[in-house]
Design a protein around this motif. Structure first.
Motif, PDB file in Angstrom:
ATOM      1  N   GLU A 133     -24.859 -27.536   4.098  1.00  9.62           N
ATOM      2  CA  GLU A 133     -25.977 -26.855   4.351  1.00  9.62           C
ATOM      3  C   GLU A 133     -26.283 -26.050   6.037  1.00  9.62           C
ATOM      4  OE1 GLU A 133     -27.903 -24.920   2.203  1.00  9.62           O
ATOM      5  OE2 GLU A 133     -26.653 -26.931   0.742  1.00  9.62           O
ATOM      6  N   VAL A 134     -25.929 -27.122   6.800  1.00  5.39           N
ATOM      7  CA  VAL A 134     -25.437 -26.467   7.986  1.00  5.39           C
ATOM      8  C   VAL A 134     -24.769 -25.281   8.259  1.00  5.39           C
ATOM      9  CG1 VAL A 134     -25.068 -27.165  10.484  1.00  5.39           C
ATOM     10  CG2 VAL A 134     -26.474 -28.719   9.229  1.00  5.39           C
ATOM     11  N   GLU A 135     -23.582 -25.981   8.002  1.00  9.26           N
ATOM     12  CA  GLU A 135     -21.723 -24.738   7.769  1.00  9.26           C
ATOM     13  C   GLU A 135     -22.470 -23.704   7.185  1.00  9.26           C
ATOM     14  OE1 GLU A 135     -18.541 -27.392   6.546  1.00  9.26           O
ATOM     15  OE2 GLU A 135     -18.858 -28.661   8.268  1.00  9.26           O
ATOM     16  N   LYS A 136     -23.293 -23.713   6.750  1.00  4.63           N
ATOM     17  CA  LYS A 136     -23.877 -22.642   4.715  1.00  4.63           C
ATOM     18  C   LYS A 136     -24.256 -21.948   5.679  1.00  4.63           C
ATOM     19  CE  LYS A 136     -23.723 -23.848  -0.047  1.00  4.63           C
ATOM     20  NZ  LYS A 136     -24.720 -24.511  -0.745  1.00  4.63           N
ATOM     21  N   TYR A 137     -25.218 -21.981   6.741  1.00  4.26           N
ATOM     22  CA  TYR A 137     -26.411 -21.547   7.751  1.00  4.26           C
ATOM     23  C   TYR A 137     -25.933 -20.464   8.876  1.00  4.26           C
ATOM     24  CZ  TYR A 137     -30.512 -20.891  10.690  1.00  4.26           C
ATOM     25  OH  TYR A 137     -31.631 -20.246  11.265  1.00  4.26           O
ATOM     26  N   THR A 138     -24.706 -21.706   9.207  1.00  8.42           N
ATOM     27  CA  THR A 138     -23.642 -21.405  10.533  1.00  8.42           C
ATOM     28  C   THR A 138     -23.141 -19.600   9.844  1.00  8.42           C
ATOM     29  OG1 THR A 138     -23.846 -23.128  11.305  1.00  8.42           O
ATOM     30  CG2 THR A 138     -21.946 -21.301  12.074  1.00  8.42           C
ATOM     31  N   GLN A 139     -22.833 -19.719   9.005  1.00  7.31           N
ATOM     32  CA  GLN A 139     -21.841 -18.329   8.706  1.00  7.31           C
ATOM     33  C   GLN A 139     -22.811 -17.561   8.571  1.00  7.31           C
ATOM     34  OE1 GLN A 139     -18.634 -18.544   7.745  1.00  7.31           O
ATOM     35  NE2 GLN A 139     -19.555 -15.575   7.903  1.00  7.31           N
ATOM     36  N   MET A 140     -24.391 -17.858   7.784  1.00  6.93           N
ATOM     37  CA  MET A 140     -25.131 -16.924   7.528  1.00  6.93           C
ATOM     38  C   MET A 140     -25.475 -16.323   8.598  1.00  6.93           C
ATOM     39  SD  MET A 140     -28.379 -17.479   5.179  1.00  6.93           S
ATOM     40  CE  MET A 140     -27.624 -18.159   4.010  1.00  6.93           C
ATOM     41  N   GLN A 141     -25.704 -16.935  10.036  1.00  7.15           N
ATOM     42  CA  GLN A 141     -25.840 -16.527  11.105  1.00  7.15           C
ATOM     43  C   GLN A 141     -24.670 -15.612  11.506  1.00  7.15           C
ATOM     44  OE1 GLN A 141     -28.765 -16.791  12.789  1.00  7.15           O
ATOM     45  NE2 GLN A 141     -29.486 -17.386  11.006  1.00  7.15           N
ATOM     46  N   LYS A 142     -23.378 -15.866  11.087  1.00  9.07           N
ATOM     47  CA  LYS A 142     -22.122 -15.129  11.670  1.00  9.07           C
ATOM     48  C   LYS A 142     -22.400 -13.851  11.397  1.00  9.07           C
ATOM     49  CE  LYS A 142     -19.504 -18.781  13.593  1.00  9.07           C
ATOM     50  NZ  LYS A 142     -17.742 -19.237  12.549  1.00  9.07           N
ATOM     51  N   ASP A 143     -22.575 -14.007   9.585  1.00  6.55           N
ATOM     52  CA  ASP A 143     -23.000 -12.094   9.437  1.00  6.55           C
ATOM     53  C   ASP A 143     -23.912 -11.509   9.292  1.00  6.55           C
ATOM     54  OD1 ASP A 143     -20.685 -13.247   7.352  1.00  6.55           O
ATOM     55  OD2 ASP A 143     -22.256 -14.274   5.439  1.00  6.55           O
ATOM     56  N   VAL A 144     -25.044 -12.277   9.884  1.00  2.47           N
ATOM     57  CA  VAL A 144     -26.341 -11.163  10.683  1.00  2.47           C
ATOM     58  C   VAL A 144     -25.745 -10.651  11.877  1.00  2.47           C
ATOM     59  CG1 VAL A 144     -28.686 -11.613  11.420  1.00  2.47           C
ATOM     60  CG2 VAL A 144     -28.229 -12.722   9.738  1.00  2.47           C
ATOM     61  N   SER A 145     -24.862 -11.513  12.027  1.00  7.31           N
ATOM     62  CA  SER A 145     -24.981 -11.042  14.033  1.00  7.31           C
ATOM     63  C   SER A 145     -23.217  -9.802  13.884  1.00  7.31           C
ATOM     64  CB  SER A 145     -23.837 -11.850  14.817  1.00  7.31           C
ATOM     65  OG  SER A 145     -23.625 -12.010  15.859  1.00  7.31           O
ATOM     66  N   LYS A 146     -22.840  -9.703  12.570  1.00  8.34           N
ATOM     67  CA  LYS A 146     -21.898  -9.056  12.865  1.00  8.34           C
ATOM     68  C   LYS A 146     -22.604  -7.987  12.187  1.00  8.34           C
ATOM     69  CE  LYS A 146     -18.142 -11.572  11.441  1.00  8.34           C
ATOM     70  NZ  LYS A 146     -17.172 -12.615  10.038  1.00  8.34           N
ATOM     71  N   SER A 147     -23.639  -7.923  11.049  1.00  9.83           N
ATOM     72  CA  SER A 147     -24.235  -6.850  10.797  1.00  9.83           C
ATOM     73  C   SER A 147     -24.935  -5.923  11.379  1.00  9.83           C
ATOM     74  CB  SER A 147     -25.454  -7.530   9.691  1.00  9.83           C
ATOM     75  OG  SER A 147     -24.818  -7.343   8.145  1.00  9.83           O
ATOM     76  N   VAL A 148     -24.903  -7.263  12.238  1.00 10.29           N
ATOM     77  CA  VAL A 148     -26.282  -6.557  13.759  1.00 10.29           C
ATOM     78  C   VAL A 148     -25.906  -5.080  14.601  1.00 10.29           C
ATOM     79  CG1 VAL A 148     -27.560  -6.813  16.231  1.00 10.29           C
ATOM     80  CG2 VAL A 148     -28.458  -7.859  13.626  1.00 10.29           C
ATOM     81  N   LEU A 159     -29.663  -6.094   6.289  1.00  7.69           N
ATOM     82  CA  LEU A 159     -30.589  -6.634   7.440  1.00  7.69           C
ATOM     83  C   LEU A 159     -31.868  -7.843   7.247  1.00  7.69           C
ATOM     84  CD1 LEU A 159     -29.845  -5.595  10.893  1.00  7.69           C
ATOM     85  CD2 LEU A 159     -28.922  -7.700  10.317  1.00  7.69           C
ATOM     86  N   LYS A 160     -32.197  -7.581   6.532  1.00  7.05           N
ATOM     87  CA  LYS A 160     -34.152  -8.093   6.319  1.00  7.05           C
ATOM     88  C   LYS A 160     -33.570  -8.599   4.688  1.00  7.05           C
ATOM     89  CE  LYS A 160     -36.717  -4.141   6.175  1.00  7.05           C
ATOM     90  NZ  LYS A 160     -37.742  -2.571   6.047  1.00  7.05           N
ATOM     91  N   ASP A 161     -32.294  -8.797   4.165  1.00 15.29           N
ATOM     92  CA  ASP A 161     -32.210  -9.459   2.969  1.00 15.29           C
ATOM     93  C   ASP A 161     -31.235 -10.695   3.694  1.00 15.29           C
ATOM     94  OD1 ASP A 161     -31.303 -10.428   0.354  1.00 15.29           O
ATOM     95  OD2 ASP A 161     -29.969  -9.981   0.061  1.00 15.29           O
ATOM     96  N   LEU A 162     -30.598 -11.093   4.456  1.00 17.85           N
ATOM     97  CA  LEU A 162     -29.921 -12.066   6.012  1.00 17.85           C
ATOM     98  C   LEU A 162     -31.239 -12.788   5.992  1.00 17.85           C
ATOM     99  CD1 LEU A 162     -26.944 -10.103   7.188  1.00 17.85           C
ATOM    100  CD2 LEU A 162     -27.120 -11.955   4.919  1.00 17.85           C
ATOM    101  N   GLU A 163     -32.297 -12.200   6.880  1.00 20.12           N
ATOM    102  CA  GLU A 163     -33.003 -12.502   7.757  1.00 20.12           C
ATOM    103  C   GLU A 163     -33.866 -13.748   6.376  1.00 20.12           C
ATOM    104  OE1 GLU A 163     -33.858 -13.361  10.821  1.00 20.12           O
ATOM    105  OE2 GLU A 163     -32.202 -11.964  11.386  1.00 20.12           O
ATOM    106  N   LYS A 164     -34.302 -13.582   5.529  1.00 19.62           N
ATOM    107  CA  LYS A 164     -34.900 -13.931   4.310  1.00 19.62           C
ATOM    108  C   LYS A 164     -34.143 -14.951   3.447  1.00 19.62           C
ATOM    109  CE  LYS A 164     -37.390 -11.173   0.985  1.00 19.62           C
ATOM    110  NZ  LYS A 164     -37.289  -9.812   0.689  1.00 19.62           N
ATOM    111  N   LYS A 165     -33.259 -14.931   3.590  1.00 23.52           N
ATOM    112  CA  LYS A 165     -32.097 -16.189   3.158  1.00 23.52           C
ATOM    113  C   LYS A 165     -32.248 -17.054   4.062  1.00 23.52           C
ATOM    114  CE  LYS A 165     -29.305 -13.334  -0.160  1.00 23.52           C
ATOM    115  NZ  LYS A 165     -27.543 -12.942  -0.498  1.00 23.52           N
ATOM    116  N   SER A 166     -32.204 -16.466   4.944  1.00 18.85           N
ATOM    117  CA  SER A 166     -31.776 -16.927   6.815  1.00 18.85           C
ATOM    118  C   SER A 166     -33.200 -17.623   6.594  1.00 18.85           C
ATOM    119  CB  SER A 166     -31.808 -16.496   7.810  1.00 18.85           C
ATOM    120  OG  SER A 166     -31.283 -17.392   9.133  1.00 18.85           O
TER     121      SER A 166
END
Length: 126
Positions: free
Chosen positions: A12-27, A94-101
């Motif tokens: 789950e930490v790995e998934k969360y880390t990947q999600m944060q990378k996706d947020v960073s790319k989108s930003v 980004l809103k969707d990713l933040e909610k999932k995050s």
């Protein structure tokens, strides 16, 4: 039991880390679009200052080619519409990713508490 929870926590930490990378790319992509929007707004303002007597050139490769003023304005307007649409798309993403995050963060918190309880039980048994 603690080992199973630890493995799940790691996944789950790995998934969360990947999600944060996706947020960073989108930003980053959104910031790039904001820059393009600002540049194109400046171009539009400059084109609005011109009248039909002025000549507009378009850079195509290494060559400047004459372009009709109305055509240039239409091109810039369409580009602005496209960029605004892309910015809106990234805002929604980004809103969707933040909610999932946030949901994932809560899940991780729960797993950490379970893991700590399991470790406490294991220590108590020894």
């Amino acid at each position: 039991m603690a080992e199973a929870i630890q493995k799940k926590l790691k996944v789950e930490v790995e998934k969360y880390t990947q999600m944060q990378k996706d947020v960073s790319k989108s930003v980053s992509a959104r910031q790039k679009l904001e820059t393009q929007l600002a540049e194109n707004n400046i171009v539009k303002e400059e084109l609005d200052l011109l009248d039909t007597k002025n000549t507009v050139y378009k850079l195509i490769g290494p060559v400047l080619v004459k372009q009709d003023l109305d055509e240039a304005k239409a091109t810039v307007t369409k580009r602005l519409e496209y960029i605004n649409g892309e910015i809106q798309r990234y805002e929604t993403l980004l809103k969707d990713l933040e909610k999932k995050s946030d949901q994932h963060r809560e899940l991780l918190s729960g797993l950490q508490q379970e893991f700590q309880k399991a470790q406490g039980m294991a220590v108590g048994k020894v």
